[in-house]
Design a protein around this motif. Sequence first.
Motif, PDB file in Angstrom:
ATOM      1  N   LEU A   1      13.485  53.648  34.448  1.00  0.00           N
ATOM      2  CA  LEU A   1      13.406  54.413  33.198  1.00  0.00           C
ATOM      3  C   LEU A   1      13.635  53.517  31.971  1.00  0.00           C
ATOM      4  O   LEU A   1      13.718  53.995  30.848  1.00  0.00           O
ATOM      5  N   HIS A   2      13.783  52.216  32.216  1.00  0.00           N
ATOM      6  CA  HIS A   2      13.948  51.252  31.127  1.00  0.00           C
ATOM      7  C   HIS A   2      12.921  50.141  31.300  1.00  0.00           C
ATOM      8  O   HIS A   2      12.350  49.978  32.365  1.00  0.00           O
ATOM      9  N   ARG A   3      12.708  49.365  30.263  1.00  0.00           N
ATOM     10  CA  ARG A   3      11.827  48.213  30.374  1.00  0.00           C
ATOM     11  C   ARG A   3      12.530  46.972  29.819  1.00  0.00           C
ATOM     12  O   ARG A   3      13.150  47.040  28.768  1.00  0.00           O
TER      13      ARG A   3
ATOM     14  N   TYR B   1       6.727  49.656  23.325  1.00  0.00           N
ATOM     15  CA  TYR B   1       7.319  50.736  24.108  1.00  0.00           C
ATOM     16  C   TYR B   1       6.849  52.026  23.441  1.00  0.00           C
ATOM     17  O   TYR B   1       7.217  52.308  22.300  1.00  0.00           O
TER      18      TYR B   1
ATOM     19  N   MET C   1      31.811  55.737  37.855  1.00  0.00           N
ATOM     20  CA  MET C   1      30.742  54.967  38.492  1.00  0.00           C
ATOM     21  C   MET C   1      31.144  53.496  38.614  1.00  0.00           C
ATOM     22  O   MET C   1      31.414  52.848  37.619  1.00  0.00           O
TER      23      MET C   1
ATOM     24  N   MET D   1      16.605  50.330  21.664  1.00  0.00           N
ATOM     25  CA  MET D   1      16.431  48.943  22.113  1.00  0.00           C
ATOM     26  C   MET D   1      17.785  48.246  22.121  1.00  0.00           C
ATOM     27  O   MET D   1      18.603  48.455  21.235  1.00  0.00           O
TER      28      MET D   1
ATOM     29  N   ASN E   1      25.596  52.009  31.519  1.00  0.00           N
ATOM     30  CA  ASN E   1      24.549  52.321  30.538  1.00  0.00           C
ATOM     31  C   ASN E   1      23.238  52.781  31.167  1.00  0.00           C
ATOM     32  O   ASN E   1      22.282  53.073  30.455  1.00  0.00           O
ATOM     33  N   GLY E   2      23.203  52.784  32.505  1.00  0.00           N
ATOM     34  CA  GLY E   2      21.989  53.243  33.171  1.00  0.00           C
ATOM     35  C   GLY E   2      20.877  52.199  33.227  1.00  0.00           C
ATOM     36  O   GLY E   2      19.734  52.526  33.541  1.00  0.00           O
TER      37      GLY E   2
ATOM     38  N   ASN F   1       6.373  55.995  22.765  1.00  0.00           N
ATOM     39  CA  ASN F   1       6.998  57.315  22.879  1.00  0.00           C
ATOM     40  C   ASN F   1       5.987  58.357  22.415  1.00  0.00           C
ATOM     41  O   ASN F   1       5.451  58.244  21.306  1.00  0.00           O
TER      42      ASN F   1
ATOM     43  N   LEU G   1      14.234  48.129  26.562  1.00  0.00           N
ATOM     44  CA  LEU G   1      13.624  49.218  25.801  1.00  0.00           C
ATOM     45  C   LEU G   1      13.778  50.515  26.581  1.00  0.00           C
ATOM     46  O   LEU G   1      13.664  50.535  27.808  1.00  0.00           O
ATOM     47  N   TYR G   2      14.065  51.586  25.853  1.00  0.00           N
ATOM     48  CA  TYR G   2      14.218  52.915  26.454  1.00  0.00           C
ATOM     49  C   TYR G   2      13.847  53.928  25.379  1.00  0.00           C
ATOM     50  O   TYR G   2      13.587  53.545  24.238  1.00  0.00           O
ATOM     51  N   PRO G   3      13.798  55.222  25.720  1.00  0.00           N
ATOM     52  CA  PRO G   3      13.323  56.188  24.722  1.00  0.00           C
ATOM     53  C   PRO G   3      14.022  56.036  23.371  1.00  0.00           C
ATOM     54  O   PRO G   3      15.229  56.221  23.275  1.00  0.00           O
TER      55      PRO G   3
END
Lengths: 378, 91
Positions: B14-16, A89, B1, B34, B84-85, A91, B29-31
């Motif tokens: 926006l996530h993997r 991933y 929500m 994890m 959590n989006g 960045n 995974l996200y910015p």
Amino acid sequence: MAGSNKTNSTPPRWLLAELTYACPLQCPYCSNPIDYANYQSELSTEDWKRVLSQARKMGAVQLGFSGGEPLTRKDLVELVKHARDLGYYSNLITSGYGMTETKIVQLKEAGLDHIQISIQASSQELNDHIAGTSSFDHKKSVAHLIKKHGYPMVLCVVIHRENIHQMAQILEMAEELGADYLELANTQYYGWAHVNRDLLLPTKEQFQQAEKLAQAFKDRVAGKMKIYYVVPDFYEDRPKACMNGWGTTFLTIAPDGVALPCHSARELPGLDCPNVNDYSIETIWNESRAFNFFRGVDWMKEPCLSCDEKSKDFGGCRCQAYLLTGDMYAADPVCSKSSDRAVIEQAIDSAKTASAISTNEKPLIFRNSKNSKIMTRN
Amino acid sequence: MTLNLDKPIKFSPLHRLQWEEAQQKDVILYPEGMVELNQSSAEILKCCDGTRNLDQIVSELELKFATSGLKNDITNFLEIALKNGWIQQNQ
């Protein structure tokens, strides 16, 4: 004794690839070492590919392309592609300087996952002053392009005494730019920030006021934007759990190939940090003296050794202990249990005194090669 | 929500979501972050492809694992995922 016996280690999860020390900005709190101008050599494209492959094989999954300004590397797209093929991933941690829409598209096609862009302040005048470069309007347009092309965006603002009064406007700007995450990074006082500390460290009252605004904002934007808040550790009474523990999670590779357990570690004496040109990542992580130096708790002295919080904060930051007490084995002086806590109080008082004096008397020292060379010579 | 029962559920772009060989786990995974998933959470998220709503996801998983009574667990997990989006429900 530290480094003499190996502790069972977990594999790296986070790889920070500092591709270059070259940067068009001159931020006076830069985390690069003061003597960065002495490290001219940079790893080749093939070296980086090998490093990425080796670290990935061990289990590293989060990858930060950083610097300096990573966009100055001509092979960035190629490295991003390689990282994507390996399953990282990725960045990109950038100032936005030199970014174009074409590059944003190329990076997306190569498989870049996320872009973190830094903005120095909420107004053009202050942003350009702190960055030492006219960059504010371009940064904002890059932020719009990042969202236009479907990336998640982290907006990073480093907070210090010159911009902390703009907190309300900084929060507004983050919302207007459509940030998915806002990183409010209170300055950590190493390297260039340490040199400029009297001019950068806000007062406790300033922090409390800014934190209150950030907290209210966080509640209001919940579900739309997440806030990463890097705590101002000088105003805490316990240290940060630095790097999640030495040699447990983070691996930094400096531009010249030196492998570091944290990005400041090359300032610590006697670590003999290994270079990826000489050893594999696996050997570096598992066998090297540097990565085993502060693993576990055997290296600790009192008050850390008998502290019931030692597995929570690992004694705090080794670089901060060394920088402020001269002893890298000491407790992080931020801790109220440290016998050196007075150095933190002195730093706070000294900054408060300096804030009453005109800044013309003691100007900020900007991060550039000229200043790096001057300060290294002295 | 809260979760809408009728709308299809999609894993967030926006996530993997990916299998990590070294950890023998699926992860999100996200910015700069994890989340490690257990097997059932991962199975639920893999069904969130933007074509199925909650009931359809429940049926799919009950069929796949030859069981019944999964609705409560799946709903609870998807509520957390939404908060959590990790998932989205578009119009």
